[in-house]
Design a protein around this motif. Structure first.
Motif, short mmCIF file in Angstrom:
data_model
loop_
_atom_site.label_atom_id
_atom_site.label_comp_id
_atom_site.label_asym_id
_atom_site.label_seq_id
_atom_site.Cartn_x
_atom_site.Cartn_y
_atom_site.Cartn_z
N GLN A 1 0.84 -1.20 0.00
CA GLN A 1 0.00 0.00 0.00
C GLN A 1 0.87 1.25 0.00
OE1 GLN A 1 -2.99 0.02 3.01
NE2 GLN A 1 -4.28 -1.37 1.86
N PRO B 1 -8.83 -4.80 -5.35
CA PRO B 1 -8.64 -3.38 -5.02
C PRO B 1 -7.54 -2.76 -5.86
CG PRO B 1 -8.06 -4.79 -3.15
CD PRO B 1 -8.57 -5.69 -4.23
N TYR C 1 -9.61 9.65 -12.95
CA TYR C 1 -9.19 10.00 -11.60
C TYR C 1 -7.74 10.48 -11.62
CZ TYR C 1 -13.29 7.44 -9.90
OH TYR C 1 -14.57 7.01 -9.66
N GLU D 1 -18.53 -3.74 -13.78
CA GLU D 1 -17.50 -3.02 -13.01
C GLU D 1 -16.62 -2.15 -13.92
OE1 GLU D 1 -14.97 -5.75 -10.91
OE2 GLU D 1 -13.91 -6.35 -12.72
N LYS E 1 -2.81 9.02 -2.37
CA LYS E 1 -3.80 9.70 -1.53
C LYS E 1 -4.15 11.04 -2.13
CE LYS E 1 -2.92 7.46 2.83
NZ LYS E 1 -2.13 7.44 4.06
N LYS F 1 -8.77 12.14 -6.98
CA LYS F 1 -10.20 12.49 -7.07
C LYS F 1 -10.74 12.23 -8.47
CE LYS F 1 -10.88 15.87 -3.43
NZ LYS F 1 -9.67 15.55 -2.66
N GLU G 1 -3.81 4.76 -1.29
CA GLU G 1 -5.07 4.29 -0.71
C GLU G 1 -5.87 3.60 -1.80
OE1 GLU G 1 -6.87 7.85 0.69
OE2 GLU G 1 -7.26 8.63 -1.32
N GLU G 2 -6.85 2.82 -1.36
CA GLU G 2 -7.67 2.10 -2.34
C GLU G 2 -8.61 3.06 -3.05
OE1 GLU G 2 -9.82 -1.22 -0.71
OE2 GLU G 2 -11.11 -1.36 -2.49
N LEU G 3 -8.69 2.94 -4.37
CA LEU G 3 -9.62 3.76 -5.14
C LEU G 3 -11.04 3.28 -4.86
CD1 LEU G 3 -9.99 5.94 -7.37
CD2 LEU G 3 -9.87 4.08 -9.04
N LYS G 4 -11.88 4.18 -4.37
CA LYS G 4 -13.27 3.83 -4.04
C LYS G 4 -14.15 4.15 -5.25
CE LYS G 4 -13.08 2.62 0.43
NZ LYS G 4 -11.76 1.95 0.39
N LEU G 5 -14.89 3.14 -5.69
CA LEU G 5 -15.72 3.29 -6.88
C LEU G 5 -17.18 2.99 -6.55
CD1 LEU G 5 -13.39 1.29 -9.27
CD2 LEU G 5 -13.71 3.77 -9.27
N GLN G 6 -18.07 3.66 -7.27
CA GLN G 6 -19.49 3.33 -7.17
C GLN G 6 -19.85 2.60 -8.46
OE1 GLN G 6 -21.61 6.98 -6.27
NE2 GLN G 6 -21.38 6.51 -4.09
#
Ligand SMILES: [Ca+2]
Ligand SMILES: [Ca+2]
Length: 227
Positions: free
Chosen positions: A27, A65, A222, A187, A70, A73, A32-37
């Motif tokens: 890590q 993941p 991103y 996904e 960090k 965006k 950090e882990e990329l957070k996806l919707q």
């Protein structure tokens, strides 16, 4: 007796440190882990009827993941999109960056046949860390000659970096691609631009295994601001 307990504790602590070490190293302190919707899947199971000479093995497993610096965006929400086909057969170009990723009718745009591109203007140059593409995911399909490029030149004449290319036979004329073709799923496809810097992201395709048209549900870019 107490000495023995302490030794055991020490052994446990050492074991824990050894086990944790690879995770921390992977890590890194600045990742950090990329957070996806993600949208809900429209089909279940592994397609077996798609034949293509450059197709990656189909595992049916979800993507693991993905780590990004960090502060990374989403940069492209509602940013302007232009295209080699400015009048899509179905939908509007703005739907590519509207944040809607569902797979059904009314969520995808359809561009004309053969080689076409879409291009997102991020409004400023950024270091890019992930590009996600959903061409179409209500049916298992492979899109042909997917090429993704980044540049600060809106015409992509100079300073162009290709971050993905699965055109293995160079039929689109952008160079021979070393990436594999893939089946579209809910996904989306995550492309790693590895920090490539640029303001514009251009995505090519050239039809798919169902028809010779080109579709997009959504593209996400991103990144982090330039220092
Ligand atoms: Ca959309
Ligand atoms: Ca090709």
């Amino acid at each position: 007796m107490r000495t023995q307990v302490n030794k055991n504790l020490l052994a446990c602590a050492t074991l824990a440190a050894v086990m944790l070490a690879p995770v921390v190293a992977q890590q890194g302190p600045d990742k950090e882990e990329l957070k996806l919707q993600l949208p809900k899947p429209m089909f279940i199971g592994t397609p077996t009827n798609i034949k293509s000479p450059n197709l990656e093995p189909i595992t049916g497993k979800p993507r693991g993941p993905f780590l990004v610096p960090k502060g990374t965006k989403l940069l492209c929400l509602n940013k302007p999109v232009k295209s080699s086909d400015m009048q899509p057969v179905i939908g509007e170009l703005s739907m590519i960056t509207d944040g809607e990723k569902e797979g059904g009718d009314g969520y995808f745009i359809e561009l004309g046949p053969g080689k076409q591109w879409v291009q997102i203007d991020l409004g400023a140059s950024y270091a890019l860390h992930a590009i996600l593409v959903w061409h179409y995911h209500s049916q298992a399909r492979v899109y042909r000659d997917v090429v993704v490029q980044v540049s600060d030149d809106k015409d992509f004449l100079k300073g162009v970096t290709t971050v993905f290319n699965n055109d293995h036979d160079n039929s689109s004329g952008l160079g021979i691609g070393r990436d594999k073709e893939y089946v579209e799923v809910a996904e989306g496809r995550l492309i790693d631009p590895k920090g490539t810097k640029g303001r514009y992201v251009r995505l090519y395709s050239s039809g798919n295994t169902t028809n010779d048209l080109n579709h997009y549900v959504e593209v996400e870019v991103y990144g982090t601001p330039m220092l």
